[in-house]
Design a protein around this motif. Sequence first.
Motif, PDB file in Angstrom:
ATOM      1  N   ALA A 136     -16.824  -2.270  10.736  1.00  0.00           N
ATOM      2  CA  ALA A 136     -15.684  -2.973  11.331  1.00  0.00           C
ATOM      3  C   ALA A 136     -15.838  -4.451  11.017  1.00  0.00           C
ATOM      4  CB  ALA A 136     -15.629  -2.738  12.840  1.00  0.00           C
ATOM      5  N   PRO A 137     -14.782  -5.244  11.211  1.00  0.00           N
ATOM      6  CA  PRO A 137     -14.883  -6.674  10.903  1.00  0.00           C
ATOM      7  C   PRO A 137     -16.060  -7.334  11.609  1.00  0.00           C
ATOM      8  CG  PRO A 137     -12.602  -6.089  11.301  1.00  0.00           C
ATOM      9  CD  PRO A 137     -13.423  -4.878  11.652  1.00  0.00           C
ATOM     10  N   GLN A 138     -16.865  -8.061  10.845  1.00  0.00           N
ATOM     11  CA  GLN A 138     -17.954  -8.811  11.459  1.00  0.00           C
ATOM     12  C   GLN A 138     -17.575 -10.259  11.696  1.00  0.00           C
ATOM     13  OE1 GLN A 138     -21.452  -9.277   8.861  1.00  0.00           O
ATOM     14  NE2 GLN A 138     -20.240  -8.385   7.208  1.00  0.00           N
ATOM     15  N   SER A 139     -16.348 -10.625  11.311  1.00  0.00           N
ATOM     16  CA  SER A 139     -15.805 -11.956  11.560  1.00  0.00           C
ATOM     17  C   SER A 139     -14.420 -11.825  12.169  1.00  0.00           C
ATOM     18  CB  SER A 139     -15.723 -12.755  10.252  1.00  0.00           C
ATOM     19  OG  SER A 139     -16.999 -12.922   9.678  1.00  0.00           O
ATOM     20  N   PRO A 140     -13.952 -12.824  12.912  1.00  0.00           N
ATOM     21  CA  PRO A 140     -12.623 -12.756  13.526  1.00  0.00           C
ATOM     22  C   PRO A 140     -11.522 -12.600  12.477  1.00  0.00           C
ATOM     23  CG  PRO A 140     -13.920 -14.550  14.464  1.00  0.00           C
ATOM     24  CD  PRO A 140     -14.673 -14.062  13.267  1.00  0.00           C
ATOM     25  N   ILE A 141     -10.444 -11.932  12.901  1.00  0.00           N
ATOM     26  CA  ILE A 141      -9.281 -11.700  12.046  1.00  0.00           C
ATOM     27  C   ILE A 141      -8.093 -12.465  12.624  1.00  0.00           C
ATOM     28  CG2 ILE A 141      -7.669  -9.988  11.133  1.00  0.00           C
ATOM     29  CD1 ILE A 141     -10.407  -9.635   9.950  1.00  0.00           C
ATOM     30  N   LEU A 142      -7.509 -13.376  11.843  1.00  0.00           N
ATOM     31  CA  LEU A 142      -6.339 -14.112  12.303  1.00  0.00           C
ATOM     32  C   LEU A 142      -5.218 -13.136  12.609  1.00  0.00           C
ATOM     33  CD1 LEU A 142      -4.876 -16.861  12.729  1.00  0.00           C
ATOM     34  CD2 LEU A 142      -4.186 -16.710  10.319  1.00  0.00           C
ATOM     35  N   LEU A 143      -4.587 -13.310  13.774  1.00  0.00           N
ATOM     36  CA  LEU A 143      -3.517 -12.413  14.188  1.00  0.00           C
ATOM     37  C   LEU A 143      -2.235 -12.778  13.442  1.00  0.00           C
ATOM     38  CD1 LEU A 143      -4.088 -10.179  16.232  1.00  0.00           C
ATOM     39  CD2 LEU A 143      -2.779 -11.445  17.922  1.00  0.00           C
ATOM     40  N   SER A 144      -2.181 -12.362  12.181  1.00  0.00           N
ATOM     41  CA  SER A 144      -1.051 -12.637  11.306  1.00  0.00           C
ATOM     42  C   SER A 144      -0.944 -11.506  10.297  1.00  0.00           C
ATOM     43  CB  SER A 144      -1.244 -13.983  10.591  1.00  0.00           C
ATOM     44  OG  SER A 144      -0.129 -14.296   9.791  1.00  0.00           O
ATOM     45  N   GLU A 145       0.278 -11.209   9.879  1.00  0.00           N
ATOM     46  CA  GLU A 145       0.511 -10.046   9.030  1.00  0.00           C
ATOM     47  C   GLU A 145       0.139 -10.291   7.580  1.00  0.00           C
ATOM     48  OE1 GLU A 145       4.234  -7.688   9.768  1.00  0.00           O
ATOM     49  OE2 GLU A 145       4.771  -9.469  10.932  1.00  0.00           O
ATOM     50  N   ASN A 146      -0.319  -9.196   6.950  1.00  0.00           N
ATOM     51  CA  ASN A 146      -0.437  -9.087   5.490  1.00  0.00           C
ATOM     52  C   ASN A 146      -1.330 -10.134   4.846  1.00  0.00           C
ATOM     53  OD1 ASN A 146       1.420  -6.901   5.625  1.00  0.00           O
ATOM     54  ND2 ASN A 146       3.120  -8.365   5.650  1.00  0.00           N
ATOM     55  N   ILE A 147      -2.366 -10.542   5.571  1.00  0.00           N
ATOM     56  CA  ILE A 147      -3.398 -11.402   4.989  1.00  0.00           C
ATOM     57  C   ILE A 147      -4.639 -10.538   4.769  1.00  0.00           C
ATOM     58  CG2 ILE A 147      -4.875 -13.408   5.317  1.00  0.00           C
ATOM     59  CD1 ILE A 147      -2.756 -14.559   7.166  1.00  0.00           C
ATOM     60  N   VAL A 148      -5.089 -10.443   3.548  1.00  0.00           N
ATOM     61  CA  VAL A 148      -6.277  -9.648   3.257  1.00  0.00           C
ATOM     62  C   VAL A 148      -7.521 -10.475   3.579  1.00  0.00           C
ATOM     63  CG1 VAL A 148      -7.601  -8.442   1.493  1.00  0.00           C
ATOM     64  CG2 VAL A 148      -5.101  -8.314   1.483  1.00  0.00           C
ATOM     65  N   HIS A 149      -8.363  -9.930   4.443  1.00  0.00           N
ATOM     66  CA  HIS A 149      -9.596 -10.601   4.850  1.00  0.00           C
ATOM     67  C   HIS A 149     -10.762  -9.903   4.157  1.00  0.00           C
ATOM     68  CE1 HIS A 149      -7.685 -12.860   8.234  1.00  0.00           C
ATOM     69  NE2 HIS A 149      -6.848 -11.845   8.173  1.00  0.00           N
ATOM     70  N   GLU A 150     -11.306 -10.551   3.150  1.00  0.00           N
ATOM     71  CA  GLU A 150     -12.469 -10.016   2.445  1.00  0.00           C
ATOM     72  C   GLU A 150     -13.726 -10.436   3.201  1.00  0.00           C
ATOM     73  OE1 GLU A 150     -12.309  -8.133  -0.244  1.00  0.00           O
ATOM     74  OE2 GLU A 150     -10.270  -8.480  -1.039  1.00  0.00           O
ATOM     75  N   GLN A 151     -14.524  -9.445   3.589  1.00  0.00           N
ATOM     76  CA  GLN A 151     -15.771  -9.724   4.293  1.00  0.00           C
ATOM     77  C   GLN A 151     -16.896  -8.949   3.608  1.00  0.00           C
ATOM     78  OE1 GLN A 151     -15.333  -8.992   8.533  1.00  0.00           O
ATOM     79  NE2 GLN A 151     -13.570 -10.356   8.709  1.00  0.00           N
ATOM     80  N   MET A 152     -17.636  -9.657   2.789  1.00  0.00           N
ATOM     81  CA  MET A 152     -18.660  -9.027   1.947  1.00  0.00           C
ATOM     82  C   MET A 152     -17.989  -7.963   1.076  1.00  0.00           C
ATOM     83  SD  MET A 152     -21.267 -10.818   2.885  1.00  0.00           S
ATOM     84  CE  MET A 152     -22.714  -9.945   2.314  1.00  0.00           C
ATOM     85  N   ASP A 153     -18.435  -6.717   1.149  1.00  0.00           N
ATOM     86  CA  ASP A 153     -17.819  -5.666   0.345  1.00  0.00           C
ATOM     87  C   ASP A 153     -16.772  -4.880   1.139  1.00  0.00           C
ATOM     88  OD1 ASP A 153     -19.624  -4.518   2.067  1.00  0.00           O
ATOM     89  OD2 ASP A 153     -20.431  -3.094   0.616  1.00  0.00           O
ATOM     90  N   GLU A 154     -16.279  -5.458   2.231  1.00  0.00           N
ATOM     91  CA  GLU A 154     -15.257  -4.826   3.068  1.00  0.00           C
ATOM     92  C   GLU A 154     -13.981  -5.664   3.029  1.00  0.00           C
ATOM     93  OE1 GLU A 154     -17.047  -4.629   6.940  1.00  0.00           O
ATOM     94  OE2 GLU A 154     -18.967  -4.010   6.070  1.00  0.00           O
ATOM     95  N   ALA A 155     -12.864  -5.051   3.391  1.00  0.00           N
ATOM     96  CA  ALA A 155     -11.595  -5.779   3.440  1.00  0.00           C
ATOM     97  C   ALA A 155     -10.737  -5.220   4.571  1.00  0.00           C
ATOM     98  CB  ALA A 155     -10.846  -5.658   2.111  1.00  0.00           C
ATOM     99  N   TYR A 156     -10.022  -6.124   5.250  1.00  0.00           N
ATOM    100  CA  TYR A 156      -9.177  -5.765   6.388  1.00  0.00           C
ATOM    101  C   TYR A 156      -7.873  -6.557   6.311  1.00  0.00           C
ATOM    102  CZ  TYR A 156     -13.739  -4.223   8.016  1.00  0.00           C
ATOM    103  OH  TYR A 156     -14.959  -3.611   8.104  1.00  0.00           O
TER     104      TYR A 156
END
Length: 262
Positions: A136-156
């Motif tokens: 699961a995300p190890q960093s906060p996710i901005l509450l906004s649509e359709n922004i890809v959050h790359e976190q190491m080898d994961e994406a949300y």
Amino acid sequence: MIVDRKQLKPEVVAYLERISYNGPIDNSVATLTALQNCHVHTIPYENLDIINRVPLSLEIPYLFDKMVTRRRGGYCFELNALFGWLLTELGFTVTNYFARFWRDETQTPPKRRHHILQVQAEGKPYLCDVGVGGIAPQSPILLSENIVHEQMDEAYQLERDSFFGWVLLERKKGEWSRLYTFTEEPQLPQDFIMTSYWCENAQGSIFVSTPMAAIRTDKGRNTIAGEEFRIFTAEGVQAFTPNTQAEYAEALRKYFGIVIHV
């Protein structure tokens, strides 16, 4: 504004020491990110008290004693309750939500099964969650649509659904799938008590059937599934099952920092 640690309550300082956070104390996104990242690397997700039929409490003094003083972990209702308390003590504005947890579900899951946090930082809302037993995300996710959050080898990323509200998606093998969904309906601490009680005691609850644990590491993550320990690194997965209670206790200490007496 950066806060001097000497102005903090002793319990807050102890919590920061527990998660090995040595950075500045302010309400920036950078600080929020560092706090969440430190948390998931130091306090494990685990349901061992449920398995051993030790009644849980969601009261902050109890959670503090369990996870900070006794250096244990917990599951979402415990972990996010205490992390939310820490953030509030540090001056962040925190709102508690329920979420539907979709991963591994073949049918629509119940709404009130997962506890998450919405945290204000630098005037914007962020999704924070230190209470997932899997990836699961190890960093906060901005509450906004359709922004890809790359976190190491994961994406949300987040999208909106007309019925389910916010949808947190995870990318797996190049495909996007639902991790969980939630609406912005604020919850009080007492709103989580009934759901947590069901998770602790219901015959159909996944938490009562098998031991579970997970923690991030600098090399990957460590997990427990049933009796099997799994150590994930870039080189692959090492899996083993302890043969004795003493070996099990030593593996808990080594890979999760959990000390139990056998």
